[in-house]
Motif scaffolding. Structure first.
Motif, PDB file in Angstrom:
ATOM      1  N   SER A  67      41.056 -32.646 -39.107  1.00 21.85           N
ATOM      2  CA  SER A  67      41.531 -32.430 -37.745  1.00 21.85           C
ATOM      3  C   SER A  67      41.477 -30.936 -37.454  1.00 21.85           C
ATOM      4  CB  SER A  67      42.971 -32.945 -37.599  1.00 21.85           C
ATOM      5  OG  SER A  67      43.543 -32.542 -36.377  1.00 21.85           O
ATOM      6  N   VAL A  68      40.732 -30.565 -36.401  1.00 18.82           N
ATOM      7  CA  VAL A  68      40.532 -29.156 -36.063  1.00 18.82           C
ATOM      8  C   VAL A  68      41.660 -28.672 -35.158  1.00 18.82           C
ATOM      9  CG1 VAL A  68      38.973 -27.498 -34.957  1.00 18.82           C
ATOM     10  CG2 VAL A  68      38.045 -29.400 -36.288  1.00 18.82           C
ATOM     11  N   SER A  69      42.104 -27.439 -35.374  1.00 22.14           N
ATOM     12  CA  SER A  69      43.185 -26.878 -34.571  1.00 22.14           C
ATOM     13  C   SER A  69      42.877 -25.432 -34.227  1.00 22.14           C
ATOM     14  CB  SER A  69      44.512 -26.956 -35.341  1.00 22.14           C
ATOM     15  OG  SER A  69      45.551 -26.334 -34.616  1.00 22.14           O
ATOM     16  N   SER A  70      43.380 -25.004 -33.069  1.00 23.78           N
ATOM     17  CA  SER A  70      43.156 -23.626 -32.650  1.00 23.78           C
ATOM     18  C   SER A  70      44.409 -22.772 -32.731  1.00 23.78           C
ATOM     19  CB  SER A  70      42.623 -23.590 -31.210  1.00 23.78           C
ATOM     20  OG  SER A  70      43.537 -24.211 -30.331  1.00 23.78           O
ATOM     21  N   ASN A  71      45.553 -23.370 -33.075  1.00 22.03           N
ATOM     22  CA  ASN A  71      46.794 -22.601 -33.204  1.00 22.03           C
ATOM     23  C   ASN A  71      47.827 -23.430 -33.954  1.00 22.03           C
ATOM     24  OD1 ASN A  71      48.137 -24.303 -31.051  1.00 22.03           O
ATOM     25  ND2 ASN A  71      46.543 -23.320 -29.811  1.00 22.03           N
ATOM     26  N   THR A  72      48.848 -22.760 -34.451  1.00 23.43           N
ATOM     27  CA  THR A  72      49.884 -23.434 -35.232  1.00 23.43           C
ATOM     28  C   THR A  72      50.614 -24.476 -34.391  1.00 23.43           C
ATOM     29  OG1 THR A  72      50.180 -21.496 -36.645  1.00 23.43           O
ATOM     30  CG2 THR A  72      51.981 -23.075 -36.569  1.00 23.43           C
ATOM     31  N   HIS A  73      50.832 -24.176 -33.120  1.00 23.48           N
ATOM     32  CA  HIS A  73      51.487 -25.152 -32.237  1.00 23.48           C
ATOM     33  C   HIS A  73      50.728 -26.475 -32.251  1.00 23.48           C
ATOM     34  CE1 HIS A  73      53.028 -26.966 -28.516  1.00 23.48           C
ATOM     35  NE2 HIS A  73      51.773 -27.104 -28.138  1.00 23.48           N
ATOM     36  N   SER A  74      49.410 -26.415 -32.093  1.00 25.42           N
ATOM     37  CA  SER A  74      48.616 -27.645 -32.085  1.00 25.42           C
ATOM     38  C   SER A  74      48.702 -28.358 -33.423  1.00 25.42           C
ATOM     39  CB  SER A  74      47.147 -27.323 -31.767  1.00 25.42           C
ATOM     40  OG  SER A  74      47.004 -26.859 -30.448  1.00 25.42           O
ATOM     41  N   THR A  75      48.580 -27.602 -34.510  1.00 23.03           N
ATOM     42  CA  THR A  75      48.642 -28.209 -35.839  1.00 23.03           C
ATOM     43  C   THR A  75      49.922 -29.008 -36.008  1.00 23.03           C
ATOM     44  OG1 THR A  75      47.324 -26.405 -36.769  1.00 23.03           O
ATOM     45  CG2 THR A  75      48.599 -27.734 -38.308  1.00 23.03           C
ATOM     46  N   GLU A  76      51.041 -28.411 -35.619  1.00 24.82           N
ATOM     47  CA  GLU A  76      52.331 -29.076 -35.798  1.00 24.82           C
ATOM     48  C   GLU A  76      52.474 -30.278 -34.864  1.00 24.82           C
ATOM     49  OE1 GLU A  76      54.973 -25.842 -35.177  1.00 24.82           O
ATOM     50  OE2 GLU A  76      54.731 -25.051 -37.220  1.00 24.82           O
ATOM     51  N   MET A  77      51.980 -30.158 -33.638  1.00 26.09           N
ATOM     52  CA  MET A  77      52.080 -31.289 -32.715  1.00 26.09           C
ATOM     53  C   MET A  77      51.171 -32.437 -33.148  1.00 26.09           C
ATOM     54  SD  MET A  77      54.471 -30.256 -30.844  1.00 26.09           S
ATOM     55  CE  MET A  77      54.966 -29.227 -32.232  1.00 26.09           C
ATOM     56  N   TRP A  78      49.973 -32.120 -33.677  1.00 27.13           N
ATOM     57  CA  TRP A  78      49.105 -33.187 -34.183  1.00 27.13           C
ATOM     58  C   TRP A  78      49.775 -33.880 -35.367  1.00 27.13           C
ATOM     59  CZ3 TRP A  78      47.131 -33.179 -29.973  1.00 27.13           C
ATOM     60  CH2 TRP A  78      46.187 -32.307 -29.455  1.00 27.13           C
TER      61      TRP A  78
END
Length: 738
Positions: free
Chosen positions: A483-494
């Motif tokens: 799963s690709v992410s562009s920021n820590t916020h996205s990583t945690e929400m995913w």
């Protein structure tokens, strides 16, 4: 105790699991006050950042990888309260619970070591389910008791967060209790206590991650579970806990052993070895006079104690056959579904995977776009031996770049390609019928940073989740390998919204690379294609989809806005793709003037961003991508409260905007006709927004993804992310002007 010493210290410990820590600390900060201290033993940068937003809390910064036991100990060392309430960072404390627990412990005598409380349980599917512990907590009433006199207290759920410990007791037993094994610590706290008080007040919300989002248990984990129970039984013997506590612990060990053996995914050699080991433990630790239960459970326990593995498996098989008869109808339906999917696809699934074949799809077959397109372009450069095939709908075939190899969903070649490709890349999800083959690699790129709630977080927002089957969604998510992410916020929400075992690639969004690699000539070329005259100001207006609207309707009088902005301003208006390319704003107002251009059908959207001097949006994820350009962003949020309530959001955009905010058309006009759209205040807001949401984007995201996923390079060998202050975005239109 001095007057200033708090009665209670709540010790929150661990990393920011699935992004819950900020919300939990906010709730705790509102409950802190006289008599209550909150200590945050924050593990890792994300947890530290969440804690830093609450300066009234006591922060203990710990490095990534600090285990739970060490984090608890570090937090307890800074605690000043007479009592300690340990709360894991994934969990939370309900409103009012802190004050209630603080008042309860303040009234307890020094002879009590543990206050045992109640809890609720939340999963991806259900929120705050009541626990089964109430009947056990009710037995002592308001009296404090010895465990030997009330052994049923050991039947409460073994959660350390429901055991509030006297600090002197913790310090005396720290070596025994400061372990990483919460099961052991939760039971040991009760076994080691001289006296226990029970309080049937809910003091913890236990958030349980979806099991499929956790690493699968290993053989060592299963044997460790047995060892934990054996240690507890030995501790109970050392403490002379009595027959009652020994019997409860023994029954818990046997039940846990039988559940482990019953797991369908347990390999046969491992199951046999575990059965023999559990049998020895069952015989060795069986308390004198212990009686087995009746019925099928009693038969299982007898076979375990006899170490009769073959007989146990035969008994289990007979029980399974009985259950299979009951599910015959369901099995018939599954068989029919497999027939519908087509015999040819299943024949293709028996073919070997093609290591040189990659399938790409974007936006449910719209064409070559978004993160998959950027990855495919870099793949052609770094791994030309891998052949890309795009999944494209029949309607979008004519829009494909010349020479693009593609398949149409449902065609014969489509099923063969889907069955034999080693790599499958998508920014949405492949259909439910697609089988995840062993050895295939599914790469989920996503298509935006989430402001609105996604996945499982839509459970509480039925308007947004209309028609969404969450079980089917999770089945699709379980196919993801990356799963690709562009920021820590996205990583945690995913992690929270899509709970499964995929590997997180904090590499940046490949589609955003162009914002760092585009040249002045590229910017001029796009503006020329759009017919934007040199020296004109171009404003890109890109509103998002609303779940409560059936069709796209401009929320602005665009012609009137264009008139107010003057001859030197061009409005580029892009409707959301949910409403179809070219089906965006089409009223006569858009055709009366050449200063309002409908670019809803223009692709890629990255070109429009490069051409624009500023972005006007409401809640579109485009704002997170556009922020990479470090150009002004104006938020037009005329219906924020409705959107936030109906769709659900992860943070308050009005409180943390990327620039100026307008709530009415008049306010928007005022912002755009003055310097408010690009003044110092807007710049400060944009800088904070970029630090948070442009974290991993630096122009080399596609390279990192290709090297990691397709070339198998370790993360340590990938190009490191360039710090934000060391990046150079693409030239602005003003800088690119001839």
């Amino acid at each position: 105790m001095s007057e200033d010493q708090p009665h209670l210290s709540v010790v929150v410990h661990g990393r920011n699991v699935q992004g819950h820590l900020g919300e939990s600390l906010g709730a705790l900060a509102r409950q802190a006050g006289p008599g209550v201290q909150v200590v945050v033993a924050a593990v890792g940068a994300s947890a530290r950042a969440a804690a830093a937003r609450h300066p009234d809390l006591t922060l203990v910064a710990l490095p990534d990888g600090t285990p739970d036991g060490a984090a608890r100990a570090a937090g307890a060392a800074r605690a000043e309260g007479r009592w300690l309430h340990f709360v894991h960072s994934k969990d939370s404390v309900p409103t009012g619970a802190v004050r209630a627990v603080a008042e309860r412990v303040a009234a307890l005598p020094d002879t009590v070591d543990v206050l045992l409380t109640d809890h609720t349980r939340s999963t991806w599917r259900h929120t705050r389910l009541p626990s089964p512990d109430g009947r056990f907590l009710a037995k002592p009433g308001r009296r404090d008791v010895r465990l030997a006199d009330c052994p049923d207290l050991l039947k409460t759920t073994p959660l350390l967060g429901t055991r509030v410990l006297r600090r002197d007791f913790w310090q005396a037993r720290r070596d025994q209790l400061a372990t990483d094994d919460e099961l052991f610590t939760a039971y040991a706290a009760l076994l080691a206590a001289d006296r226990i008080a029970a309080y049937d007040h809910v003091a913890l919300e236990d958030r349980q991650p979806r099991p499929e989002s956790l690493p699968p248990p290993t053989a060592a984990d299963r044997f460790a579970l047995l060892e934990t129970y054996e240690r507890l039984l030995r501790l109970a013997g050392e403490r002379a806990a009595g027959a009652g506590p020994l019997g409860v612990l023994y029954a818990a060990m046997v039940t846990a052993s039988l559940r482990t053996i019953a797991r369908a995914d347990l390999p046969e050699p491992e199951a046999r070895a575990f059965f023999h080991r559990a049998a020895r433990a069952a015989v060795t630790h069986r308390p004198p006079g212990h009686r087995r239960p009746g019925g099928l459970e009693g038969v299982r326990r007898r076979l375990l104690e006899e170490d009769a593995y073959s007989k146990y498996r035969a008994f289990q098989a007979a029980d399974q056959r009985r259950r299979q008869v009951r599910s015959a109808v369901a099995a018939g339906r599954r068989k029919a579904a497999r027939t519908v999917r087509g015999l040819q696809y299943h024949q293709d699934l028996r073919r070997p995977l093609d290591p040189r074949l990659a399938v790409f799809s974007a936006y449910w077959g719209r064409g070559v776009a978004c993160n998959p397109a950027a990855i495919a372009a870099k793949l052609a450069e770094l791994a030309p031996h891998i052949h890309p095939v795009w999944v494209v709908s029949r309607a979008n075939e004519p829009l494909l770049p010349p020479g693009t190899d593609h398949v149409v969903p449902g065609s014969r070649r489509y099923w063969r390609v889907m069955a034999t490709a080693t790599y499958l890349v998508n920014n949405a999800n492949f259909p439910d019928a697609i089988v995840k083959r062993q050895g295939s690699v599914h790469l989920q790129t996503h298509h935006g940073t989430p402001l609105k709630r996604m996945g499982l977080d839509q459970l509480d927002h039925p308007a947004a989740a209309q028609g969404l089957n969450f079980h089917d969604l999770l089945a699709r998510v379980d196919r993801w390998d990356y799963s690709v992410s562009s920021n820590t916020h996205s990583t945690e929400m995913w992690q929270r919204a899509y709970q499964s075992r995929y590997v997180e690639l904090d590499h940046g969004y490949p589609r955003n690379d162009v914002y760092y690699t585009a040249t002045a000539a590229d910017v001029r070329a796009v503006r020329d294609r759009l017919g934007i005259a040199p020296g004109s100001r171009a404003l890109l207006y890109a509103p998002t989809h609303r779940d409560y609207e059936a069709a796209w309707t401009p929320r602005l009088d665009l012609a009137a806005l264009a008139d107010r902005l003057g001859e030197d301003t061009v409005l580029l208006v892009r409707g959301h793709y949910f409403y179809g390319g070219g089906a965006g704003p089409s009223p006569a107002a858009l055709r009366r003037t050449g200063r309002v251009l409908d670019v809803s059908a223009y692709d890629p959207v990255e070109d429009l961003a490069l051409a624009a001097d500023a972005l006007i949006t409401d809640y579109s994820s485009l704002m997170f991508d556009y922020a990479n350009l470090d150009r002004p962003i104006v938020v037009y949020a005329d219906d924020w409260e409705t959107y936030a309530t109906t769709r659900g959001v992860y943070f308050d955009l009005i409180a943390e905007p990327p620039g100026a905010v307008a709530r009415t058309q008049e306010e928007l006009t005022e912002v755009l006709t003055t310097d408010a759209w690009r003044d110092a205040a807007a710049g400060r807001a944009r800088a904070a927004f970029r630090r948070r949401f442009c974290e991993f984007d630096d122009g080399r995201a596609a390279e990192r993804v290709v090297r990691r996923v397709f070339l198998g390079e370790p993360e340590s060998a990938l190009p490191p992310v360039v710090p934000l202050d060391g990046r150079t975005p693409a030239p602005t239109p003003e800088e690119a002007a001839p």
